[in-house]
Scaffold this active site. Structure first.
Site, mmCIF file in Angstrom:
data_model
loop_
_atom_site.group_PDB
_atom_site.id
_atom_site.type_symbol
_atom_site.label_atom_id
_atom_site.label_comp_id
_atom_site.label_asym_id
_atom_site.label_seq_id
_atom_site.Cartn_x
_atom_site.Cartn_y
_atom_site.Cartn_z
ATOM 1 N N ASN A 152 -3.188 3.098 -9.999
ATOM 2 C CA ASN A 152 -3.648 2.311 -8.845
ATOM 3 C C ASN A 152 -3.650 0.842 -9.263
ATOM 4 O OD1 ASN A 152 -4.666 2.188 -6.100
ATOM 5 N ND2 ASN A 152 -6.605 1.573 -6.985
ATOM 6 N N LYS A 153 -4.007 -0.008 -8.349
ATOM 7 C CA LYS A 153 -3.968 -1.451 -8.580
ATOM 8 C C LYS A 153 -4.559 -1.850 -9.925
ATOM 9 C CE LYS A 153 -2.423 -3.987 -6.639
ATOM 10 N NZ LYS A 153 -1.047 -4.349 -7.041
ATOM 11 N N ARG A 169 10.006 -0.959 -5.071
ATOM 12 C CA ARG A 169 8.754 -0.875 -5.850
ATOM 13 C C ARG A 169 8.712 0.508 -6.518
ATOM 14 N NH1 ARG A 169 3.410 -3.005 -3.255
ATOM 15 N NH2 ARG A 169 3.049 -3.572 -5.435
ATOM 16 N N GLN A 205 -5.688 -8.941 -2.693
ATOM 17 C CA GLN A 205 -5.737 -7.967 -1.586
ATOM 18 C C GLN A 205 -7.174 -7.685 -1.151
ATOM 19 O OE1 GLN A 205 -3.806 -7.707 -4.288
ATOM 20 N NE2 GLN A 205 -1.939 -6.551 -3.912
ATOM 21 N N ASP A 233 -1.774 4.987 -6.072
ATOM 22 C CA ASP A 233 -0.330 4.849 -5.844
ATOM 23 C C ASP A 233 0.444 6.075 -6.322
ATOM 24 O OD1 ASP A 233 -1.363 1.919 -5.858
ATOM 25 O OD2 ASP A 233 0.569 1.961 -4.836
ATOM 26 N N GLY A 235 0.862 -1.180 0.000
ATOM 27 C CA GLY A 235 0.000 0.000 0.000
ATOM 28 C C GLY A 235 0.897 1.228 0.000
ATOM 29 N N ALA A 236 0.541 2.217 -0.833
ATOM 30 C CA ALA A 236 1.445 3.344 -1.076
ATOM 31 C C ALA A 236 1.929 4.050 0.203
ATOM 32 C CB ALA A 236 0.785 4.320 -2.037
HETATM 33 O O1 MRU Z 1 0.409 -3.836 -4.774
HETATM 34 P P1 MRU Z 1 -0.219 -3.177 -3.587
HETATM 35 O O2 MRU Z 1 -1.062 -4.089 -2.775
HETATM 36 O O3 MRU Z 1 0.773 -2.398 -2.765
HETATM 37 O O4 MRU Z 1 -1.209 -2.106 -4.241
HETATM 38 C C1 MRU Z 1 -1.908 -1.245 -3.408
HETATM 39 C C2 MRU Z 1 -2.863 -0.364 -4.113
HETATM 40 O O5 MRU Z 1 -2.954 -0.347 -5.319
HETATM 41 C C3 MRU Z 1 -3.647 0.584 -3.253
HETATM 42 O O6 MRU Z 1 -4.900 0.831 -3.820
HETATM 43 C C4 MRU Z 1 -2.875 1.901 -3.133
HETATM 44 O O7 MRU Z 1 -1.566 1.687 -2.705
HETATM 45 C C5 MRU Z 1 -3.538 2.830 -2.208
HETATM 46 S S1 MRU Z 1 -3.377 2.338 -0.538
HETATM 47 C C6 MRU Z 1 -4.117 3.541 0.360
#
Ligand code: MRU
Length: 342
Positions: free
Chosen positions: A245-246, A89, A194, A235, A47-48
């Site tokens: 985003n994801k 990342r 997730q 992100d 998560g970012a």
């Molecule tokens: O690969 P991840 O699980 O780190 O991806 C996370 C996301 O895409 C979240 O939506 C994003 O980081 C926002 S978290 C507040």
């Protein structure tokens, strides 16, 4: 129960291992930057905003372990740790913002002893600020949620991903705390689930009614009028409002527009990167194909199957109804709005 995804313990950082959830609540205590870097790559912490916080702690821990008393030599050794953390990342801007802050503190310090203390302070500050920002943005975002809404969310943008309250899930939790009768549709979020593992776990703990769907069912429910709005985290949001985003977020945004429902992005301003003009410039993390051909270590495709695994996609700003930040809610034209909140 409040979720403690990250805890600073003076000479180590404690994280809740998100790869073990929801089956087991396993905490890991990490005392060196290399093990934190591995935990980030393996999504034990993810998560970012959360990546930014542990990235800062990793740099502080590496500083505490450096023995050189001479500033230049100390900074040269610190740079190795910083490079390792930066290479974990590539997509979330929070990590690079945190690294930048830590680097500036290190360079401004008088002597090594003072720099070490200042780096620990800065990491603790980044952590506290991140938690507070999600509380503030959740209060703004909850204004957009009406009574009896069914909200679709993707991936996990809750306390696990941010500490504090969460972004997309923070808005949902805040609306519930205001007494609104809401329901959530959570996408499972392939390949790493997730949504099924983490969002479902958080919503269950918060006592918010939710239903789990596979990613490919979103169009079915949205087109039948069963969803009132989509809300996701981010992100990286760039100067024109384009948002990474994801993977799968872009599909949801297009579906939302086609079916006339709002598509909201909730993120602290630490996720905004005004150095990039458009989403085409955002680096997209490409992860191992094994995460697609396997589910939790079990192969689901014929041996030798080729797979692709981009972890994020970019939603062009024209699909985004509003961006919710701690400094308020912004809408088109995003260029202006973003300048105003950052
Ligand atoms: O690969 P991840 O699980 O780190 O991806 C996370 C996301 O895409 C979240 O939506 C994003 O980081 C926002 S978290 C507040």
């Amino acid at each position: 129960m409040s979720i403690k995804a990250i805890e600073w313990l003076d000479d180590r950082v404690k994280i809740l291992d998100q790869t073990r959830l929801p089956r087991k609540e396993v905490y890991l205590e990490l005392s060196d930057y290399q093990s934190i870097a591995s935990a980030i790559v393996e999504l034990k912490i993810r998560g970012a905003p959360a990546i930014g916080i542990v990235g800062a702690y990793a740099i502080a821990l590496s500083a505490l372990k450096i023995e050189s008393a001479q500033k230049d030599e100390f900074l040269a050794k610190l740079r190795i740790a910083i490079q390792t953390i930066a290479a974990t990342r590539p997509t979330a801007s929070n990590l690079f913002l945190a690294i930048d802050r830590m680097q500036k503190v290190a360079e401004a310090g008088e002597d090594v002893k003072q720099i070490k203390a200042a780096l620990v302070n800065e990491a603790v500050k980044i952590h506290a600020e991140a938690a507070e920002l999600t509380r503030r943005l959740s209060r703004h975002g909850a204004e957009l949620i009406k009574d009896d809404f069914t909200i679709l969310t993707h991936c996990n943008a809750g306390a696990l991903a941010t500490t504090g309250y969460g972004t997309a899930l923070g808005v949902i939790k805040q609306a519930k705390e205001q007494g609104k009768n809401i329901k959530v549709l959570a996408t499972e979020t392939r390949p790493l689930l997730q949504g099924a593992r983490l969002t479902a776990w958080e919503l269950k703990q918060a006592n918010i009614p939710f239903t789990l769907i596979t990613d490919s069912m979103a169009g079915y429910f949205i087109s039948r009028g069963e969803v009132d709005c989509v809300i996701v985290g981010a992100d990286r949001i760039v100067a024109n409002g384009d948002t990474a985003n994801k993977i799968g977020t872009y599909t949801l945004a297009v579906l939302a527009k086609e079916n006339g429902i709002p598509f909201y992005v909730a993120a602290p301003t630490t996720t905004i990167d005004t150095s990039l003009a458009s989403g085409d410039e955002i680096p997209i993390e490409q992860r191992s194909p094994a995460e697609v051909t396997h589910i939790q270590g079990v192969s689901i495709a014929p041996e030798g199957t080729q797979a692709r695994n981009p972890a994020f996609d970019v939603t062009p700003h024209r699909y985004i109804t509003a961006i919710i930040t701690e400094n308020g809610i912004i809408t088109e034209p995003y260029g202006e709005g973003i300048k105003g909140v950052v």
